[in-house]
Design a protein around this motif. Sequence first.
Motif, mmCIF file in Angstrom:
data_model
loop_
_atom_site.group_PDB
_atom_site.id
_atom_site.type_symbol
_atom_site.label_atom_id
_atom_site.label_comp_id
_atom_site.label_asym_id
_atom_site.label_seq_id
_atom_site.Cartn_x
_atom_site.Cartn_y
_atom_site.Cartn_z
ATOM 1 N N MET A 14 -39.162 -9.417 32.292
ATOM 2 C CA MET A 14 -40.381 -9.195 31.319
ATOM 3 C C MET A 14 -41.581 -10.240 30.850
ATOM 4 S SD MET A 14 -38.480 -10.084 27.906
ATOM 5 C CE MET A 14 -37.361 -11.060 27.835
ATOM 6 N N MET A 15 -42.667 -9.842 31.316
ATOM 7 C CA MET A 15 -44.599 -10.560 30.881
ATOM 8 C C MET A 15 -44.623 -11.194 29.460
ATOM 9 S SD MET A 15 -46.709 -10.418 33.289
ATOM 10 C CE MET A 15 -48.020 -10.798 32.061
ATOM 11 N N MET A 16 -44.325 -12.100 29.304
ATOM 12 C CA MET A 16 -44.495 -13.016 28.713
ATOM 13 C C MET A 16 -45.370 -13.814 28.503
ATOM 14 S SD MET A 16 -40.917 -13.313 27.750
ATOM 15 C CE MET A 16 -41.076 -15.604 27.301
ATOM 16 N N LYS A 17 -46.041 -13.824 26.890
ATOM 17 C CA LYS A 17 -47.179 -14.606 26.398
ATOM 18 C C LYS A 17 -47.347 -16.124 26.445
ATOM 19 C CE LYS A 17 -51.194 -12.539 24.467
ATOM 20 N NZ LYS A 17 -50.800 -11.354 23.873
ATOM 21 N N CYS A 18 -45.705 -16.213 26.049
ATOM 22 C CA CYS A 18 -45.494 -17.880 25.416
ATOM 23 C C CYS A 18 -43.807 -18.089 25.782
ATOM 24 C CB CYS A 18 -45.740 -17.809 24.567
ATOM 25 S SG CYS A 18 -44.786 -19.297 23.791
ATOM 26 N N ASP A 19 -43.770 -18.909 26.454
ATOM 27 C CA ASP A 19 -42.120 -18.773 27.454
ATOM 28 C C ASP A 19 -41.556 -20.218 26.565
ATOM 29 O OD1 ASP A 19 -39.997 -17.975 28.508
ATOM 30 O OD2 ASP A 19 -41.052 -18.719 30.653
ATOM 31 N N VAL A 20 -40.538 -20.663 26.782
ATOM 32 C CA VAL A 20 -39.644 -21.636 25.917
ATOM 33 C C VAL A 20 -39.717 -22.234 26.864
ATOM 34 C CG1 VAL A 20 -37.396 -22.105 25.289
ATOM 35 C CG2 VAL A 20 -38.282 -19.711 24.600
ATOM 36 N N ILE A 21 -39.497 -23.740 26.366
ATOM 37 C CA ILE A 21 -39.144 -25.087 27.917
ATOM 38 C C ILE A 21 -38.111 -25.587 26.670
ATOM 39 C CG2 ILE A 21 -39.873 -26.999 29.179
ATOM 40 C CD1 ILE A 21 -42.765 -26.219 28.612
ATOM 41 N N LEU A 22 -37.009 -25.776 28.142
ATOM 42 C CA LEU A 22 -35.760 -26.411 27.273
ATOM 43 C C LEU A 22 -35.962 -28.280 27.507
ATOM 44 C CD1 LEU A 22 -32.577 -26.361 26.094
ATOM 45 C CD2 LEU A 22 -32.020 -26.480 28.719
ATOM 46 N N ALA A 23 -35.776 -29.172 26.070
ATOM 47 C CA ALA A 23 -35.765 -30.343 26.637
ATOM 48 C C ALA A 23 -34.167 -30.513 26.528
ATOM 49 C CB ALA A 23 -36.372 -30.648 24.838
ATOM 50 N N LEU A 35 -60.897 -24.819 22.069
ATOM 51 C CA LEU A 35 -60.879 -24.423 23.327
ATOM 52 C C LEU A 35 -60.314 -23.500 24.289
ATOM 53 C CD1 LEU A 35 -58.080 -28.106 23.202
ATOM 54 C CD2 LEU A 35 -60.738 -28.088 23.671
ATOM 55 N N GLY A 36 -60.279 -22.406 23.122
ATOM 56 C CA GLY A 36 -59.978 -21.228 24.270
ATOM 57 C C GLY A 36 -58.617 -21.141 24.945
ATOM 58 N N ALA A 37 -58.990 -19.822 25.618
ATOM 59 C CA ALA A 37 -57.676 -19.437 26.690
ATOM 60 C C ALA A 37 -57.463 -20.596 27.082
ATOM 61 C CB ALA A 37 -58.173 -18.425 26.928
ATOM 62 N N ALA A 40 -49.593 -20.634 21.048
ATOM 63 C CA ALA A 40 -49.007 -21.411 21.519
ATOM 64 C C ALA A 40 -48.467 -21.091 23.446
ATOM 65 C CB ALA A 40 -48.216 -21.967 21.374
ATOM 66 N N ASP A 41 -48.620 -21.451 24.625
ATOM 67 C CA ASP A 41 -47.878 -20.761 26.126
ATOM 68 C C ASP A 41 -46.842 -21.660 26.169
ATOM 69 O OD1 ASP A 41 -50.783 -19.377 27.410
ATOM 70 O OD2 ASP A 41 -51.562 -21.847 26.067
ATOM 71 N N PHE A 42 -46.191 -22.150 26.227
ATOM 72 C CA PHE A 42 -45.204 -22.596 25.955
ATOM 73 C C PHE A 42 -43.993 -23.012 24.498
ATOM 74 C CE2 PHE A 42 -46.681 -23.405 29.899
ATOM 75 C CZ PHE A 42 -45.813 -22.348 30.983
ATOM 76 N N ILE A 43 -43.477 -23.164 23.854
ATOM 77 C CA ILE A 43 -42.576 -24.086 22.876
ATOM 78 C C ILE A 43 -41.460 -24.924 23.658
ATOM 79 C CG2 ILE A 43 -43.112 -22.106 21.147
ATOM 80 C CD1 ILE A 43 -40.864 -20.650 21.462
ATOM 81 N N GLN A 46 -38.643 -12.198 20.882
ATOM 82 C CA GLN A 46 -38.750 -12.107 19.210
ATOM 83 C C GLN A 46 -40.611 -12.651 20.188
ATOM 84 O OE1 GLN A 46 -38.795 -15.465 16.789
ATOM 85 N NE2 GLN A 46 -37.595 -14.486 16.059
ATOM 86 N N LEU A 47 -40.136 -13.324 21.525
ATOM 87 C CA LEU A 47 -41.753 -13.993 21.372
ATOM 88 C C LEU A 47 -42.624 -12.980 22.920
ATOM 89 C CD1 LEU A 47 -40.143 -17.414 23.691
ATOM 90 C CD2 LEU A 47 -42.243 -16.481 21.491
ATOM 91 N N ALA A 48 -41.640 -11.608 23.229
ATOM 92 C CA ALA A 48 -41.943 -10.929 24.173
ATOM 93 C C ALA A 48 -43.174 -9.702 23.604
ATOM 94 C CB ALA A 48 -41.102 -10.419 24.806
ATOM 95 N N SER A 49 -41.787 -9.751 22.658
ATOM 96 C CA SER A 49 -42.529 -8.500 21.122
ATOM 97 C C SER A 49 -44.368 -8.874 20.560
ATOM 98 C CB SER A 49 -41.437 -8.028 20.103
ATOM 99 O OG SER A 49 -41.464 -9.458 19.269
#
Length: 232
Positions: free
Chosen positions: A1-10, A169-171, A204-207, A229-232
Amino acid sequence: MMMKCDVILALDVPTRDDARAVLDRMGPDLRWVKIGLQLFTRHGPELVEEVADRGYSVFLDLKLHDIPNTVAKAVASLGSLPVRLLTVHASGGSEMLRRAEEARQTHAPELKLLAVTVLTSLDRAGLKEVGIEAAPPDQVRRLARLAAACGVGGLVCSPLETADLRDELGAGVTLVTPGIRLPGDSADEQKRITTPAEAARAGADFIVMGRPLLRAEKPAEVLAAVREQLAS
Ligand code: C5P
């Protein structure tokens, strides 16, 4: 799955056994794990290696803040560990940030530094107490610019700041946003919260998600839904 934003587990749990138990429940959608001071001070590099050996990319949230030489040496030491993201305090100043970035390039090229600006636990009065008269959003912007000017590759930012920092700050800069809650979740002590989709829309790039996953009865399902959700 191509993700622009991915999840980080704390991985905010006290012991290695707790950490293992959490990871065992996360399912195949988890790619990134954040190890913070609580686990690192107890289990150190071994735990970082164990998490990476399980196939996860590791974000080591140590929020380094010391004299430039010491921070640079700590970054160089981390070159021997499988760490992909590492936090440093932007308020350590430009020389500290530049030296950290130089050490990264030389000793830990796989790593990206993330600057922490103003801790979300500090409000205007808290800043004033330590001699900073600025309002928190102005201080965040000032420190974000400083970190970017020193070549630091990313920033940790609250949901309220993400869109502005992306605009400014841009991309090229990596933005990592904690304070994520699903509709219906408790905010806990987080003062600024947003949903995964809103954070992604803001740039965001990561949440970073801790309690919404750690407390879930079926965390793998929650994570899969969030990633969808993030992929759509
Ligand atoms: O449990 P929760 O989802 O609130 O966890 C968020 C994670 O992000 C925690 O590890 C917390 O330390 C971290 N964090 C934060 N706010 C910041 C920086 C980091 O909540 N400004």
